[in-house]
Design a protein around this motif. Structure first.
Motif, PDB file in Angstrom:
ATOM      1  N   GLY A   1      48.431  39.820  33.739  1.00  0.00           N
ATOM      2  CA  GLY A   1      48.146  40.674  32.588  1.00  0.00           C
ATOM      3  C   GLY A   1      48.084  39.817  31.336  1.00  0.00           C
ATOM      4  O   GLY A   1      48.654  38.728  31.290  1.00  0.00           O
TER       5      GLY A   1
ATOM      6  N   THR B   1      40.099  45.496  26.647  1.00  0.00           N
ATOM      7  CA  THR B   1      40.334  44.230  27.324  1.00  0.00           C
ATOM      8  C   THR B   1      40.159  44.423  28.821  1.00  0.00           C
ATOM      9  O   THR B   1      40.413  45.514  29.346  1.00  0.00           O
ATOM     10  N   TRP B   2      39.718  43.376  29.504  1.00  0.00           N
ATOM     11  CA  TRP B   2      39.582  43.421  30.949  1.00  0.00           C
ATOM     12  C   TRP B   2      39.594  42.001  31.481  1.00  0.00           C
ATOM     13  O   TRP B   2      39.341  41.040  30.754  1.00  0.00           O
TER      14      TRP B   2
ATOM     15  N   SER C   1      42.176  46.333  35.707  1.00  0.00           N
ATOM     16  CA  SER C   1      42.663  45.517  34.597  1.00  0.00           C
ATOM     17  C   SER C   1      42.231  46.053  33.235  1.00  0.00           C
ATOM     18  O   SER C   1      42.686  45.549  32.204  1.00  0.00           O
TER      19      SER C   1
ATOM     20  N   GLY D   1      42.049  47.597  29.828  1.00  0.00           N
ATOM     21  CA  GLY D   1      43.008  48.075  28.842  1.00  0.00           C
ATOM     22  C   GLY D   1      42.251  48.625  27.645  1.00  0.00           C
ATOM     23  O   GLY D   1      41.210  48.098  27.266  1.00  0.00           O
TER      24      GLY D   1
ATOM     25  N   THR E   1      46.072  44.375  28.639  1.00  0.00           N
ATOM     26  CA  THR E   1      45.254  44.760  29.787  1.00  0.00           C
ATOM     27  C   THR E   1      46.005  45.756  30.675  1.00  0.00           C
ATOM     28  O   THR E   1      47.224  45.867  30.624  1.00  0.00           O
TER      29      THR E   1
ATOM     30  N   CYS F   1      51.346  44.957  28.453  1.00  0.00           N
ATOM     31  CA  CYS F   1      50.272  45.013  29.449  1.00  0.00           C
ATOM     32  C   CYS F   1      50.845  45.470  30.789  1.00  0.00           C
ATOM     33  O   CYS F   1      52.061  45.434  31.013  1.00  0.00           O
TER      34      CYS F   1
ATOM     35  N   LEU G   1      39.160  36.598  30.338  1.00  0.00           N
ATOM     36  CA  LEU G   1      39.537  37.812  29.616  1.00  0.00           C
ATOM     37  C   LEU G   1      38.324  38.262  28.822  1.00  0.00           C
ATOM     38  O   LEU G   1      37.775  37.489  28.038  1.00  0.00           O
TER      39      LEU G   1
END
Length: 153
Positions: free
Chosen positions: A4, A23-24, A35, A37, A56, A79, A94
């Motif tokens: 994370g 985010t991923w 993942s 986020g 994430t 995360c 990321l």
């Protein structure tokens, strides 16, 4: 391994109504779906230096100024690390989309990241750290190569 990433403010960051971070995590085979986020701010708040802006693996919606309410510092939830199948030599990236930091210099000045795994202690790095490769794809859209921050499996 479980992995994370959290984005942490380097200096006090003023967020307004509608501020967001997506985010991923990506591998060469594609995006790790679990993942994703998303962090949304539905009111004006200040996130102090050293506090989480985004992470994430989960969704966080800020609808209360925790500091003003006496509930502690304003910050996003931690995360949620997700399983990442990492063959030797794999690159983990990321992905980030935000309307807060619109260009790479602003992002570099505004945040550092914390990489969390189940194999080692958290690793913190600024985006100008030589172990990272940060690229601006479009205004507010970034790819950050994490490979050299990952612990040896």
């Amino acid at each position: 391994m479980r992995l994370g990433v959290e984005l942490v403010a380097r200096s006090p960051t003023r967020l307004g109504l509608g501020s967001f971070f997506e985010t991923w995590l990506m591998l060469p085979a594609g995006v790790l779906r679990r993942s994703l986020g998303r962090d949304e701010y539905h009111l004006p708040v200040v996130i102090q230096a050293g506090r989480r802006l985004a992470g994430t693996g989960r969704t966080y919606i800020c609808q209360i100024d925790a500091e003003a309410a006496g509930l502690g510092p304003n910050q996003a939830r931690p995360c949620l690390p997700v399983p990442v199948p990492l063959p030797a030599g794999s690159q983990v990236v990321l992905g980030l989309r935000t309307n807060v930091f619109r260009d790479l210099p602003a992002l570099v000045d505004g945040v550092h990241l914390v990489l969390r795994t189940d194999l080692a202690e958290p690793v913190s790095a600024t985006l100008d750290d030589p172990r990272l490769v940060a690229e601006e794809m479009l205004p507010g859209r970034y790819r950050i190569g994490l490979g050299r921050l990952l612990p040896a499996a």
